[in-house]
Design an enzyme around this catalytic site. Sequence first.
Site, PDB file in Angstrom:
ATOM      1  N   ASN A  90       0.908  -1.230  -0.192  1.00 38.29           N
ATOM      2  CA  ASN A  90      -0.049  -0.062  -0.033  1.00 38.29           C
ATOM      3  C   ASN A  90       0.817   1.219   0.029  1.00 38.29           C
ATOM      4  O   ASN A  90       0.515   2.329  -0.387  1.00 38.29           O
ATOM      5  CB  ASN A  90      -0.882  -0.115   1.418  1.00 38.29           C
ATOM      6  CG  ASN A  90      -1.505   1.490   1.532  1.00 38.29           C
ATOM      7  OD1 ASN A  90      -2.509   1.711   0.841  1.00 38.29           O
ATOM      8  ND2 ASN A  90      -0.928   1.870   2.450  1.00 38.29           N
ATOM      9  N   TYR A 154       3.536   9.646 -11.184  1.00 42.06           N
ATOM     10  CA  TYR A 154       2.622   8.945 -10.360  1.00 42.06           C
ATOM     11  C   TYR A 154       1.670   7.842 -10.987  1.00 42.06           C
ATOM     12  O   TYR A 154       1.393   6.781 -11.092  1.00 42.06           O
ATOM     13  CB  TYR A 154       1.788   9.899  -9.448  1.00 42.06           C
ATOM     14  CG  TYR A 154       0.772   9.371  -8.558  1.00 42.06           C
ATOM     15  CD1 TYR A 154       1.267   8.496  -7.382  1.00 42.06           C
ATOM     16  CD2 TYR A 154      -0.541   9.613  -8.675  1.00 42.06           C
ATOM     17  CE1 TYR A 154       0.464   7.982  -6.591  1.00 42.06           C
ATOM     18  CE2 TYR A 154      -1.375   9.093  -7.604  1.00 42.06           C
ATOM     19  CZ  TYR A 154      -1.122   8.323  -6.595  1.00 42.06           C
ATOM     20  OH  TYR A 154      -1.796   7.579  -5.736  1.00 42.06           O
ATOM     21  N   LYS A 158       1.093   3.594 -11.315  1.00 41.96           N
ATOM     22  CA  LYS A 158       0.058   2.929 -10.999  1.00 41.96           C
ATOM     23  C   LYS A 158      -0.416   2.071 -12.126  1.00 41.96           C
ATOM     24  O   LYS A 158      -0.874   0.959 -11.991  1.00 41.96           O
ATOM     25  CB  LYS A 158      -1.134   3.941 -10.254  1.00 41.96           C
ATOM     26  CG  LYS A 158      -0.666   4.706  -9.078  1.00 41.96           C
ATOM     27  CD  LYS A 158      -0.415   3.665  -7.909  1.00 41.96           C
ATOM     28  CE  LYS A 158      -0.192   4.443  -6.691  1.00 41.96           C
ATOM     29  NZ  LYS A 158      -0.148   3.510  -5.336  1.00 41.96           N
TER      30      LYS A 158
HETATM   31  P1  NAD Z   1      -0.701   8.716   3.128  1.00 40.15           P
HETATM   32  O1  NAD Z   1       0.401   9.590   2.799  1.00 40.15           O
HETATM   33  O2  NAD Z   1      -1.715   9.259   4.171  1.00 40.15           O
HETATM   34  O3  NAD Z   1       0.083   7.389   3.609  1.00 40.15           O
HETATM   35  C1  NAD Z   1       1.065   6.992   3.044  1.00 40.15           C
HETATM   36  C2  NAD Z   1       1.786   5.822   3.635  1.00 40.15           C
HETATM   37  O4  NAD Z   1       2.840   5.293   2.942  1.00 40.15           O
HETATM   38  C3  NAD Z   1       2.151   6.192   5.121  1.00 40.15           C
HETATM   39  O5  NAD Z   1       1.913   5.110   6.025  1.00 40.15           O
HETATM   40  C4  NAD Z   1       3.920   6.313   4.842  1.00 40.15           C
HETATM   41  O6  NAD Z   1       4.511   5.733   6.000  1.00 40.15           O
HETATM   42  C5  NAD Z   1       3.964   5.443   3.765  1.00 40.15           C
HETATM   43  N1  NAD Z   1       5.406   5.693   2.961  1.00 40.15           N
HETATM   44  C6  NAD Z   1       5.501   6.920   2.509  1.00 40.15           C
HETATM   45  N2  NAD Z   1       6.757   7.019   2.103  1.00 40.15           N
HETATM   46  C7  NAD Z   1       7.430   5.719   2.380  1.00 40.15           C
HETATM   47  C8  NAD Z   1       8.639   5.106   2.085  1.00 40.15           C
HETATM   48  N3  NAD Z   1       9.586   5.933   1.492  1.00 40.15           N
HETATM   49  N4  NAD Z   1       8.832   4.069   2.626  1.00 40.15           N
HETATM   50  C9  NAD Z   1       7.970   3.578   3.267  1.00 40.15           C
HETATM   51  N5  NAD Z   1       6.780   3.710   3.652  1.00 40.15           N
HETATM   52  C10 NAD Z   1       6.350   5.293   2.935  1.00 40.15           C
HETATM   53  O7  NAD Z   1      -1.382   8.277   1.742  1.00 40.15           O
HETATM   54  P2  NAD Z   1      -2.621   7.353   1.425  1.00 40.15           P
HETATM   55  O8  NAD Z   1      -3.549   8.411   0.762  1.00 40.15           O
HETATM   56  O9  NAD Z   1      -3.219   6.648   2.756  1.00 40.15           O
HETATM   57  O10 NAD Z   1      -1.959   6.528   0.222  1.00 40.15           O
HETATM   58  C11 NAD Z   1      -1.947   5.225   0.564  1.00 40.15           C
HETATM   59  C12 NAD Z   1      -1.691   4.508  -0.854  1.00 40.15           C
HETATM   60  O11 NAD Z   1      -3.102   4.968  -1.573  1.00 40.15           O
HETATM   61  C13 NAD Z   1      -0.564   5.179  -1.844  1.00 40.15           C
HETATM   62  O12 NAD Z   1      -0.024   3.956  -2.532  1.00 40.15           O
HETATM   63  C14 NAD Z   1      -1.526   5.991  -2.652  1.00 40.15           C
HETATM   64  O13 NAD Z   1      -0.911   6.154  -3.936  1.00 40.15           O
HETATM   65  C15 NAD Z   1      -2.765   5.655  -2.740  1.00 40.15           C
HETATM   66  N6  NAD Z   1      -3.876   6.411  -3.237  1.00 40.15           N
HETATM   67  C16 NAD Z   1      -4.389   7.281  -2.471  1.00 40.15           C
HETATM   68  C17 NAD Z   1      -5.310   8.024  -2.930  1.00 40.15           C
HETATM   69  C18 NAD Z   1      -5.984   9.054  -2.244  1.00 40.15           C
HETATM   70  O14 NAD Z   1      -6.766   9.961  -2.520  1.00 40.15           O
HETATM   71  N7  NAD Z   1      -5.557   9.538  -0.945  1.00 40.15           N
HETATM   72  C19 NAD Z   1      -5.800   7.813  -4.362  1.00 40.15           C
HETATM   73  C20 NAD Z   1      -5.503   6.653  -4.857  1.00 40.15           C
HETATM   74  C21 NAD Z   1      -4.643   5.826  -4.508  1.00 40.15           C
END
Ligand code: NAD
Length: 246
Positions: A90, A154, A158
Site C-alpha cells: 500500500n 505517479y 500505478k
Molecule cells: P498517506 O500519505 O496518508 O500514507 C502513505 C503511507 O505510505 C504512510 O503510511 C507512509 O509511512 C508510507 N510511506 C511513504 N513513504 C514511504 C517510504 N519511503 N517507505 C515506506 N513507507 C512510506 O497516503 P494514502 O492516501 O493513505 O496512500 C496510500 C496509498 O493509496 C498510496 O499507494 C497512494 O498512492 C494510494 N492512493 C491514495 C489516494 C488518495 O486519494 N488518498 C488515491 C488513490 C491511491
Amino acid sequence: MLKGKVAIITGGTRGIGFSTVKKFLDNGASVALLGSKEETVNQAIEQLKKENEEYNVLGFYPDLTCEEEIKTVFEEIKKHFGSIDILVNNAGISSRTLIENYTEEEYDKISDLNIKSVFTCSKVAIPYLKEKKGVILNTSSMVSIYGQPAGVMYPTSKFAVNGFTKSLARELAHYGIRVNAVAPGVIETDMVKNLPEETIKPLIQTIPLGRMGQPEDIANAFLFLASDMASYITGIILSVDGAARS
Ligand code: NAD
C-alpha cells in the site's frame, strides 16, 4: 473474516494503510504494519493498543526497496506469528510536478516506492504465501486508468501496479495465490489534504457520489479481497471511487 490469518501491510502508519490495519485486526487477523520511520510506526502501534490492547500487531520500518532488509523483516514476522497469509502493498507517494520540472531524483523516488517496493515485497513474500495459498493486494489508483494532467510518474507507476497485478495473478494462480488491486478515487488522507483547495474542490464536484472517499471505504474493499469470500477473484483492479472518472 480473517480469523487466524497473518497480514503484512506497507504504509500502515496512517491513511488508507492504517485504516486497513485496523479493519484486518477487527476481523481477527494478526498484522505487521510497515512504515518509513521508527517514530511513526511506534505512534501507530501505540494508538492501536490504546483502542484495543488485545490487538495482535507488530511494527517495522525497513527500506521497502531493499530485498535483504525485507527478507529479514518477513522472516521475523513469520517466526513471531507462524505464517504469512496476506501482503498488502500500500505504501506510495504522489506527485504533481510538471514533466519539465522533474528531476531524476524525483523520478527514482516515485518509481522506487510505487513500483520497486511492490515487486520486492511480493517477491520476498511468495515463498511464505505458497505455503498458505495466500493473497497479494496492491493499492493502485483511479489515475491508473485515466492518467492525470500533472506529475506523470505517479499515474505511470500505478499503471505499472495494474500490469504487475494482472500478470502476477496469472503467474501465481497455480499455487492458489490470488493477486488483486484496489484503485481508490479521491480519499481523504494526508496525500489529498496536502493538495491546494483549488485542486480539491472541483475534483469533488466531479464525483457522482458527491463526496470524497474515506480510508475505511478502501479498507472494506481490501477486507473483502483478502477474505475467502473473494476466493475465485484474481487479477482484478477494483475501482472504489464513487464513480469518479477524472
Ligand atoms: P498517506 O500519505 O496518508 O500514507 C502513505 C503511507 O505510505 C504512510 O503510511 C507512509 O509511512 C508510507 N510511506 C511513504 N513513504 C514511504 C517510504 N519511503 N517507505 C515506506 N513507507 C512510506 O497516503 P494514502 O492516501 O493513505 O496512500 C496510500 C496509498 O493509496 C498510496 O499507494 C497512494 O498512492 C494510494 N492512493 C491514495 C489516494 C488518495 O486519494 N488518498 C488515491 C488513490 C491511491
